[in-house]
Scaffold this motif. Structure first.
Motif, short mmCIF file in Angstrom:
data_model
loop_
_atom_site.label_atom_id
_atom_site.label_comp_id
_atom_site.label_asym_id
_atom_site.label_seq_id
_atom_site.Cartn_x
_atom_site.Cartn_y
_atom_site.Cartn_z
N MET A 44 6.11 -11.01 1.37
CA MET A 44 5.53 -9.60 1.32
C MET A 44 6.56 -8.77 2.44
O MET A 44 6.65 -9.24 3.59
N LEU A 45 7.04 -7.56 1.98
CA LEU A 45 7.82 -6.61 2.96
C LEU A 45 6.95 -5.57 3.43
O LEU A 45 5.95 -5.21 2.72
N PHE A 79 10.86 3.71 1.14
CA PHE A 79 10.48 2.34 1.23
C PHE A 79 10.55 1.54 -0.03
O PHE A 79 11.17 0.48 -0.13
N ALA A 80 10.05 2.14 -1.16
CA ALA A 80 10.30 1.66 -2.40
C ALA A 80 11.58 1.33 -2.89
O ALA A 80 12.09 0.18 -3.55
N SER A 87 3.38 -2.00 2.55
CA SER A 87 3.43 -3.27 2.38
C SER A 87 4.18 -3.37 0.72
O SER A 87 3.60 -2.71 -0.08
N PHE A 88 5.08 -4.35 0.55
CA PHE A 88 5.38 -4.42 -0.88
C PHE A 88 5.29 -5.96 -1.33
O PHE A 88 5.61 -6.79 -0.80
N LEU A 110 3.20 -1.38 -4.12
CA LEU A 110 3.20 -0.93 -3.01
C LEU A 110 1.81 -0.55 -2.38
O LEU A 110 1.11 0.17 -3.04
N HIS A 111 1.42 -1.09 -1.35
CA HIS A 111 0.17 -1.01 -0.71
C HIS A 111 0.57 -0.01 0.34
O HIS A 111 1.26 -0.39 1.46
N ALA A 112 -0.56 1.08 0.64
CA ALA A 112 -0.18 2.16 1.84
C ALA A 112 -1.49 1.83 2.54
O ALA A 112 -2.66 2.07 1.96
N PHE A 113 -1.57 1.74 3.97
CA PHE A 113 -2.88 1.71 4.64
C PHE A 113 -2.79 2.40 5.95
O PHE A 113 -1.75 2.25 6.46
N LEU A 114 -3.94 3.08 6.00
CA LEU A 114 -4.03 3.78 7.75
C LEU A 114 -5.01 3.11 8.32
O LEU A 114 -6.16 3.20 7.79
#
Length: 135
Positions: free
Chosen positions: A1-2, A25-26, A130-131, A35-39
């Motif tokens: 995972m990147l 990023f992608a 994260s990818f 693609l997971h985006a998290f705050l």
């Protein structure tokens, strides 16, 4: 995972468009997957929203109606109405999962990725991207 971590300043506006950063990023990954985006914060969230056509102030108006900034909140430290900031992630999730096709996030024509942050007490935010590569 990147993974990539971005540092954001959200103090100027409760809605911050991060679509360009997510697209970059992608594109850098250049493959298909998720693609997971998290705050990692207790008082902000991520949303898909049409930007530039008045949806940003409409969202803020809706949130202010739903989560008034007054003294009704049990969580009462910080600026007036700060308890509402802690309830926001129940309505605006702190994460999104987006499909990526050959390095391009598969958003609809008018969709943008935005950070929704009504918390004036902490304008410094971290966005973790994260990818996960498809099979």
């Amino acid at each position: 995972m990147l993974t990539r971590t971005l540092h954001l300043e959200t103090s100027s506006d409760p809605v911050t468009d991060v679509t360009a950063e997510v697209r970059a990023f992608a594109a850098n990954v250049g493959r298909s997957g998720l693609l997971h985006a998290f705050l990692p914060h207790a008082t902000c969230g991520l949303a898909l929203l049409e930007t530039g056509a008045g949806s940003e102030p409409d969202l803020v108006t809706a949130l202010n109606g739903l989560l008034p900034r007054d003294d009704r909140w049990q969580h009462s430290h910080g600026s007036p109405g700060h308890g509402a900031d802690h309830v926001l992630p129940a309505f605006v999730s702190p994460s999104l999962v987006l499909p990526v096709d050959d390095g391009e996030i598969a958003l609809g024509t008018w969709q943008s990725v935005v950070v929704v942050d009504t918390n004036v007490d902490n304008p410094r935010r971290t966005l973790r991207l994260s990818f996960l590569t498809g099979a």
